[in-house]
Each structure stands twice: as structure tokens, then as C-alpha cells.
Design a protein around this motif. Structure first.
Motif, PDB file in Angstrom:
ATOM      1  N   ALA A 228       0.864  -1.171   0.000  1.00  0.00           N
ATOM      2  CA  ALA A 228       0.000   0.000   0.000  1.00  0.00           C
ATOM      3  C   ALA A 228       0.909   1.233   0.000  1.00  0.00           C
ATOM      4  O   ALA A 228       2.069   1.131   0.386  1.00  0.00           O
ATOM      5  CB  ALA A 228      -0.879  -0.019   1.235  1.00  0.00           C
TER       6      ALA A 228
ATOM      7  N   LEU B  40      -1.142  -0.664  -7.243  1.00  0.00           N
ATOM      8  CA  LEU B  40      -0.455  -0.565  -5.962  1.00  0.00           C
ATOM      9  C   LEU B  40       0.809   0.280  -6.071  1.00  0.00           C
ATOM     10  O   LEU B  40       1.701   0.208  -5.246  1.00  0.00           O
ATOM     11  CB  LEU B  40      -0.124  -1.962  -5.416  1.00  0.00           C
ATOM     12  CG  LEU B  40      -1.331  -2.840  -5.071  1.00  0.00           C
ATOM     13  CD1 LEU B  40      -0.888  -4.187  -4.550  1.00  0.00           C
ATOM     14  CD2 LEU B  40      -2.220  -2.166  -4.051  1.00  0.00           C
TER      15      LEU B  40
ATOM     16  N   ARG C 257      -7.588  -5.169  -3.180  1.00  0.00           N
ATOM     17  CA  ARG C 257      -6.507  -4.174  -3.198  1.00  0.00           C
ATOM     18  C   ARG C 257      -6.955  -2.902  -2.499  1.00  0.00           C
ATOM     19  O   ARG C 257      -6.174  -2.250  -1.799  1.00  0.00           O
ATOM     20  CB  ARG C 257      -6.098  -3.838  -4.637  1.00  0.00           C
ATOM     21  CG  ARG C 257      -5.075  -4.768  -5.262  1.00  0.00           C
ATOM     22  CD  ARG C 257      -5.677  -6.051  -5.697  1.00  0.00           C
ATOM     23  NE  ARG C 257      -4.708  -7.001  -6.194  1.00  0.00           N
ATOM     24  CZ  ARG C 257      -5.034  -8.239  -6.542  1.00  0.00           C
ATOM     25  NH1 ARG C 257      -6.276  -8.666  -6.434  1.00  0.00           N
ATOM     26  NH2 ARG C 257      -4.120  -9.060  -6.982  1.00  0.00           N
TER      27      ARG C 257
ATOM     28  N   ILE D   6      -5.131  -0.952   0.573  1.00  0.00           N
ATOM     29  CA  ILE D   6      -4.768   0.458   0.613  1.00  0.00           C
ATOM     30  C   ILE D   6      -5.436   1.143   1.804  1.00  0.00           C
ATOM     31  O   ILE D   6      -4.869   2.031   2.431  1.00  0.00           O
ATOM     32  CB  ILE D   6      -5.169   1.143  -0.716  1.00  0.00           C
ATOM     33  CG1 ILE D   6      -4.335   0.545  -1.853  1.00  0.00           C
ATOM     34  CG2 ILE D   6      -4.975   2.649  -0.643  1.00  0.00           C
ATOM     35  CD1 ILE D   6      -4.742   1.009  -3.226  1.00  0.00           C
TER      36      ILE D   6
END
Ligand SMILES: Nc1nc2c(ncn2[C@@H]2O[C@H](COP(=O)(O)OP(=O)(O)OP(=O)(O)O)[C@@H](O)[C@H]2O)c(=O)[nH]1
Ligand SMILES: [Mg+2]
Lengths: 78, 633
Positions: free
Chosen positions: A41, B238, B329, B333
Motif C-alpha cells: 500500500a 499498488l 486491493r 490500501i
């Protein structure tokens, strides 16, 4: 575990509470398996790890308790 | 330090095959790791439509379906949540565990098992074969995703694997419908009792893993090439800079599409409804029944149905997000942000699905392992802007904000207002989570562990089915809850009769009720009509659009037709903004209250939640009315 991205390591053991360790092993973090840190991330945490044919995301606070051996300097030791 | 010391292999003792009288309906459970295609197979075999999506933890409760076999026989198939092992760590895994061990109240133990494993990652998935086979039930092993295995150049010898497992093995593709004949044969009760084979001690995962590798190698398993496209896409999604950028652009584009792109479609639907309403008005003789149909049903239900295209666009976007694999994903995040309020990335998946509807989102919290995290996620989920709020937001924004460029030529003012409301709900959820997690629901941090699926191309068929199902749900709601509400309202708006004539609406039963509420809601800038709308919106949020449609329809103003124009004339800007804020915060949804009660096992949390959200809505609306009114004057 503190490897740069893309560098292979071999899992030695998991220094984590029993139930967390079991779940991680079920997901492929079994001693002897190789693990490769991949993308993360933004900010570098959590990170995706390629392990045993799948991709699993972990926070750094968990990953540091997975002891590994760097693949590239392992010809003699252990 | 976990116990990973070795033990010797244990002989596997199959129990007697359950002998059943012929009248007994056989029950076959589908078991497998998360995201291995269980629900896809279930749907293929039963013709039902369980939710399928490309992330782990989609199915969170058991679902049964019947299959008709030859000779008029039937078999019951059970779709279950995914598991990694037979020792459950979250509520959804517990469901599977309880069903398989016969501990689920009111549900008898299955007679046979279909074990689904992902053939593209067989060595790891085979770990689950050991505990499942040791249940001793007749088992068919389906190695799913044969298409992906083939594409990646992988292969294996199924009969060699069958010999090692002591159970039949088939290579199949549930999505493509390939290789499913053996599954049908199995369901036709050609149950084979597993042959006794050596299985590893199932508590010892490294041993199980070694066993899985060994039998994989003995079955000449060749893993497919790594998914190149997944890596390429992750390199973008990403990416430290492009990842968030792409995310923001996509979100803005989606809102702009929902708002601007849906407009021609909505206008077309509106035109069709107006036209058919006036045709009916012309054809039917003048009577109260005609008025009920034209004003109540067409004016009320019609003004809700107008929003169908918009809702479908929203669901199309959510469908692409879920089917492609991007959702996982997004959770990754979001983890850092979630950590700031004491939750973790896994809570993000239910919260995202709450943008569709809070009810399935609250069900989806079953995948959260930590109990307190789960309750906190349940409590904040209804703050996320569900699709039932969309018609209300759209109507009021369109009535009070004129279109014009806001952020360059692509993001308009109305889009910006809409995004603002979504952000408002999000912030309320976050502040509440923080409050809860630093007080009554404080807990230790639980580790965030999330398996990321490979990206898959969403199929037109699956997206089409999602939209079709959603359209049906929406229209059914319009035809039941909303129809009932507007018919009741229409009647209340026409009684008590004065000299055989309906009274002016202000003096009707509905008007009296609304005006009784006025002292309470006047500080928010709401008039009595909005009051009636608020009462009706307790049934379902979007009902307010229907009731307002009916009320203004009855009032009938020829000079300015249309609900938007009527609202614009009848409400102050302060009241309009206050109403939007009220809808952003209030828990006006009885289904949500019911599901929270069920999932938390009592009235404590839903009551707390209802009162909290209601107070926040009232105070927020009060403040909004104040600020806007002061700002304008
Ligand atoms: N390529 C390919 N994809 C498949 C196949 N079967 C299922 N999928 C995809 O795999 C994903 C997961 O499918 P599901 O049926 O939801 O999986 P599940 O096992 O029910 O997942 P959970 O309910 O989360 O445990 C979806 O994106 C499916 O479209 C297959 O045979 N081939
Ligand atoms: Mg499923």
C-alpha cells in the motif's frame, strides 16, 4: 522479515501467538517455504507477500515476527 | 511460538457410509477454501444465484438448493462459506464447521461432501483435503479453474491424485461448465466411501503441507505460470503514486457517470411514466380510483422508478470492482486509514459493500475475526451511502443546485455535491468508529491478514445477471413497500370527506399528521410535507421520493410541473441541505435494524445505533439549516 522487494527468503519460524501462526501457516507461511515481498500500500505498509503460490497481505507489525533466511546468503548456514 | 513439532502419520479410519432409507433427502455440502469457486459451482448445479465475486469471504451463511436427478429423485446441495481449516476463527468459518460436524441447530449433518480446490494453487489448497477427508464422508474432490490451469500451462494426473487421496478427483471449470459430468454422477448417489489412506495429523500444518507437496508431486502436478497480468495491474494499482491517483480518478468518473451519464436514460423513463400516466388519466372515467392511480401510483411509485438507471449504473460499477479483484486491493490500501480508527483493512470490504446496501454488508462482517471490531463495523456500516439514498440525494441536488463546471470541465457542481454527501457519511462512520474503538469497543489490535485473488476479467454475463437481479429487487420494492406506502398516503390525504369531497390536503388526515410533527421539524427547515415523507421513509429511505411525488401530485400545480420544481418552490435552501444531512446520518431502514439485531444477538446494539444515528441526524440537520440560512441572508 525485512527483505527488500523482490528478494527471496526462506521461512524459518513464526514467532507469533499460536492462533495467528496457524492462520498464517494455512495461508502458506510454513517453515521451509520461500517468500518474496512484493508491492505494498502507499507508504510501504501493509505489504503483499508472494508465498506458496498465492499473494497475502500483512502489516509490518506481523511480518517482523516471521523469521526468515535470505535466499542469497544461505549456502552454508543453519 | 506455535506448536509445529512433528508427529507420525495417523491411519485414516473411514466411518461407515451413512445408510439412509430411500425417502431421506441426501444432502451434499460444497466445501473449500475461500474464493475457490464454491458458489459458482452451486449456481451452475442448482440454477440459483448465490452471490459470486472475486475476493475471499463472499459467502457468509449456508444456502441450500435442490437438484432434480433422474427417476424423480432430488438431492439437496449446500453452499458454505470458505474455510482454510476445520478450526474456525470467524463467524463465517464457524458456519461451515458447524454444518460439517452436525452442530448447526436444525440442520442435519450432510451425507456427502464436494471438496473444491483451486487447481492453479493445488499444493497449498490440498492442505484442506486432509481434515475434510478425515470427516469420513463420501467425498468428491473437484479441482476447479481448469481453464486457468490450462492457460498457464499447468497440468496434473487426476487418477494418480485420486489414488493418493482415496477419493475420486475431477478437473473442472465451474465458471465454464466444463468437466461437470462426474459431479452429476456423484450427486446421483454414486457415492464412494473414501478408501482408507494415510493422512497426516491434521493439527500439524507443516506436516500437512509436506504431505500435500508429496502427493502433488506424485500426481505430476505442474503449477501454472505466475499470473503476469495480475502483476502488471498491481504495478499500477499498488503504485505508491499512480495507485491512489487512479483510484480518485475512477471514483470521480463513476460519480460523474452516475449523475450525468444516467440523465438521458432517466429522462426517457420519466417521459414514459408521465406519458403513460396521462394516457391512463384520459382513458379512465373521472373517479377517485382514477385519481388514486394517476396521482398515487403513477405520481408516487413512478417518481421512484425514474431512478432505476442510476441505481443500475452504481451496481454496474460495484460489480466490476468486486468481480475484477480490485476490491481486495482497495482493502489493502485502506488498511492504514482503518488502523487510525482502531479497525483494520478487512472491515473495509463490508463497508464498501454497504455502498450498495447495509444489510448484506452487515452480514459480511462475519468474516472479521475480532468480535469487537465486528460490532464496531456493524455499527458504522449504515453511515455508508447506500443505494436507497441515491434517489433522495439526486432529487434534492437536482432541484437545488444548478449544473455547472466545478473542477474543470469534467466534474460538475452536482457531482461535487454528491461526492460531498458520500464523504460526509464516510466521515461520520470514521468518527464513530474512533469513538467506539477508544471506549466501549476497545480491543487489542488484531493482525491484518488478507489473501489477494488474481485479477479476473468480469464477464458480461455475470455483470448482466447482477443488474437484472438488482433491477428486480428495486422494482419489487417499488411495487410492494413503496406502492403500499403511497396508496395509504393517498387515502389519508383524501379523508375525512367534507360534504362528500376530499378536504384540502392540509386538513386531511395526512396533513394533520404532518402538521402535528411540524413543531419538531420546523427548526430543521422542514415543512409538514417533508414530515410525512420522513415518516414514510422509515419503511425504506427512497419512499420519501414516492410520498413527495404523491403529495405534490395531488396539489397539482399546472404552472410548474415536476417534483423538482415543486420542491424548489416549497422548500428553503437551508431546509434542502438539512434534509440531505438528515438522510446522510439517520438509520431510516427497518431491515437494517432487524439484521443488526440478528447478527449481534439482541436489541442492545440496534437500539443504541438507532438512537445515536437519529440524534446525529437531527442535530446535523439543525446545524445545516442554521448555517445555510445564515450564509444566504
Ligand atoms: N477462471 C475461472 N474462474 C472461476 C472459476 N470458478 C469460479 N471462478 C471465479 O472465482 C471467483 C470466486 O468464485 P466464487 O464462486 O464466489 O467462490 P467461493 O468459493 O464461493 O468464494 P467464497 O464464498 O468467498 O468462499 C469468481 O470471480 C469466479 O468468477 C473457474 O472455473 N474458472
Ligand atoms: Mg461463495
Amino acid at each position: 522479515m525485512d527483505l527488500p522487494r523482490g528478494r527471496e527468503g526462506v521461512i524459518l519460524d513464526l514467532d507469533l501467538p499460536e492462533d495467528v501462526a496457524r492462520r498464517l501457516m494455512e495461508l502458506g507461511f510454513v517453515p521451509g517455504n520461500t517468500v518474496v515481498p512484493a508491492r505494498s500500500a502507499p507508504g510501504g505498509d501493509p505489504r503483499v507477500y508472494r508465498v506458496d503460490g498465492s499473494e497475502v497481505a500483512l502489516r509490518r507489525e506481523t511480518a517482523v515476527h516471521i523469521r526468515i533466511r535470505d535466499r542469497n546468503d544461505c549456502f552454508s548456514d543453519e | 511460538m506455535a506448536n509445529i513439532c512433528g508427529c507420525e502419520l495417523q491411519a485414516h479410519r473411514p466411518e461407515q457410509a451413512p445408510k439412509q432409507p430411500h425417502t431421506h433427502l441426501h444432502r451434499v455440502a460444497i466445501v473449500g477454501p475461500p474464493n475457490s469457486g464454491k458458489s459458482t459451482l452451486f449456481n451452475k448445479l442448482t440454477g440459483l444465484r448465490q452471490k459470486v465475486a472475486n475476493y475471499p469471504g463472499v459467502t457468509v451463511e449456508q444456502r441450500t438448493g435442490r437438484i432434480r436427478l433422474a427417476h424423480n429423485r432430488e438431492v439437496e446441495l449446500i453452499d458454505l462459506p470458505g474455510i482454510y481449516s476445520l478450526d474456525p476463527r470467524s463467524e463465517d468459518e464457524r458456519v461451515t464447521h458447524d454444518v460439517l460436524t452436525g452442530r448447526m441447530p436444525g440442520v442435519s449433518r450432510p451425507d456427502a461432501v464436494i471438496l473444491i480446490l483451486d487447481s492453479t494453487n493445488l499444493s497449498r489448497h490440498l492442505i484442506l483435503a486432509a481434515p475434510v477427508l478425515s470427516l469420513g464422508l463420501p467425498t468428491l474432490v473437484v479441482l476447479n479453474m481448469a481453464d486457468a490451469l490450462r492457460e498457464g500451462g499447468g497440468a496434473l494426473d487426476t487418477s494418480a491424485l485420486a489414488a493418493r487421496l482415496g477419493a475420486p478427483v475431477v478437473l473442472a471449470s465451474a465458471a465454464k461448465g466444463e468437466g461437470l459430468e462426474p459431479v452429476h454422477e456423484f450427486l446421483n448417489r454414486q457415492f464412494a466411501v473414501p478408501h482408507p489412506v494415510q493422512l497426516p495429523v491434521i493439527q500439524d500444518i507443516p506436516k500437512c503441507r509436506a504431505w500435500a507437496s508429496r502427493i502433488g508431486a506424485e500426481a505430476s502436478y505442474r503449477a501454472p505460470a505466475p499470473p503476469v497480468w495480475t502483476r502488471r495491474l498491481d504495478a499500477v494499482f499498488l503504485h505508491p503514486l499512480f495507485g491512489p491517483l487512479v483510484f480518485i480518478l475512477v471514483v470521480l468518473a463513476v460519480f460523474q457517470t452516475i449523475f450525468v451519464g444516467a440523465e438521458p436514460l432517466m429522462n426517457a423513463v420519466e417521459a414514459a411514466i408521465t406519458w403513460s400516466g396521462s394516457e391512463i388519466g384520459r382513458l379512465l372515467p373521472a373517479s377517485p380510483v382514477r385519481d388514486l392511480i394517476v396521482e398515487g401510483v403513477w405520481g408516487g411509485v413512478g417518481s421512484v422508478i425514474v431512478f432505476l438507471p442510476q441505481i443500475l449504473l452504481l451496481f454496474l460499477f460495484i460489480g466490476i470492482l468486486e468481480d475484477s479483484g480490485y476490491l481486495a486491493r482497495a482493502a489493502l490500501i485502506a488498511d492504514r486509514t482503518m488502523a487510525k480508527v482502531g479497525l483494520q483493512g478487512k472491515s473495509f470490504i463490508p463497508l464498501l459493500s454497504a455502498y450498495a446496501c447495509a444489510v448484506p454488508a452487515i452480514m459480511a462482517t462475519r468474516t472479521i475475526e475480532n468480535k469487537r471490531d465486528r460490532i464496531a463495523t456493524i455499527l458504522i456500516a449504515p453511515f455508508m451511502t447506500c443505494s436507497a439514498r441515491l434517489p433522495v440525494y439526486t432529487l434534492f441536488i437536482a432541484a437545488f443546485i444548478s449544473e455547472g463546471p466545478f473542477l474543470g470541465p469534467f466534474v460538475g457542481r452536482r457531482t461535487a455535491a454528491m461526492v460531498g454527501l458520500y464523504i460526509l457519511g464516510f466521515l461520520a462512520a470514521f468518527a464513530t468508529a474512533r469513538l467506539l474503538k477508544s471506549s466501549i469497543l476497545k480491543s487489542e489490535r488484531t493482525p491484518f491478514v488478507l489473501e489477494l485473488p488474481p485479477y479476473r476479467r468480469p464477464t458480461l454475463r455475470s455483470l448482466g445477471l447482477r443488474l437484472y437481479d438488482r433491477a428486480r429487487i428495486f422494482l419489487r420494492r417499488a411495487g410492494t413497500v413503496i406502492l403500499t406506502a403511497v396508496v395509504i398516503l393517498w387515502i389519508l390525504a383524501h379523508v375525512p370527506l367534507i360534504d362528500g369531497h376530499a378536504p384540502p390536503i392540509e386538513h386531511s388526515a395526512a396533513g394533520t399528521l404532518g402538521r402535528a410533527l411540524e413543531p419538531l421539524i420546523a427548526p430543521l427547515g422542514f415543512n409538514w410535507k417533508i414530515g410525512i415523507g420522513l415518516i414514510s421513509s422509515l419503511a425504506a429511505r427512497e419512499t420519501i421520493v414516492g410520498t413527495l411525488g404523491t403529495i405534490y401530485g395531488i396539489q397539482g400545480d399546472e404552472s410548474a410541473p415536476g417534483l423538482q420544481a415543486a420542491l424548489h418552490r416549497d422548500l428553503t435552501p437551508g431546509g434542502a441541505v438539512a434534509l440531505l444531512v438528515f438522510f446522510a446520518f439517520a438509520m431510516q431502514c427497518m431491515s437494517t435494524v432487524a439484521v443488526v439485531r440478528r447478527e449481534t444477538g439482541g436489541w442492545k446494539w440496534p437500539v443504541l445505533q438507532f438512537v445515536y444515528m437519529g440524534s446525529l441526524a437531527y442535530l446535523g440537520a439543525l446545524a445545516a439549516n442554521w448555517i445555510v440560512t445564515a450564509w444566504i441572508s
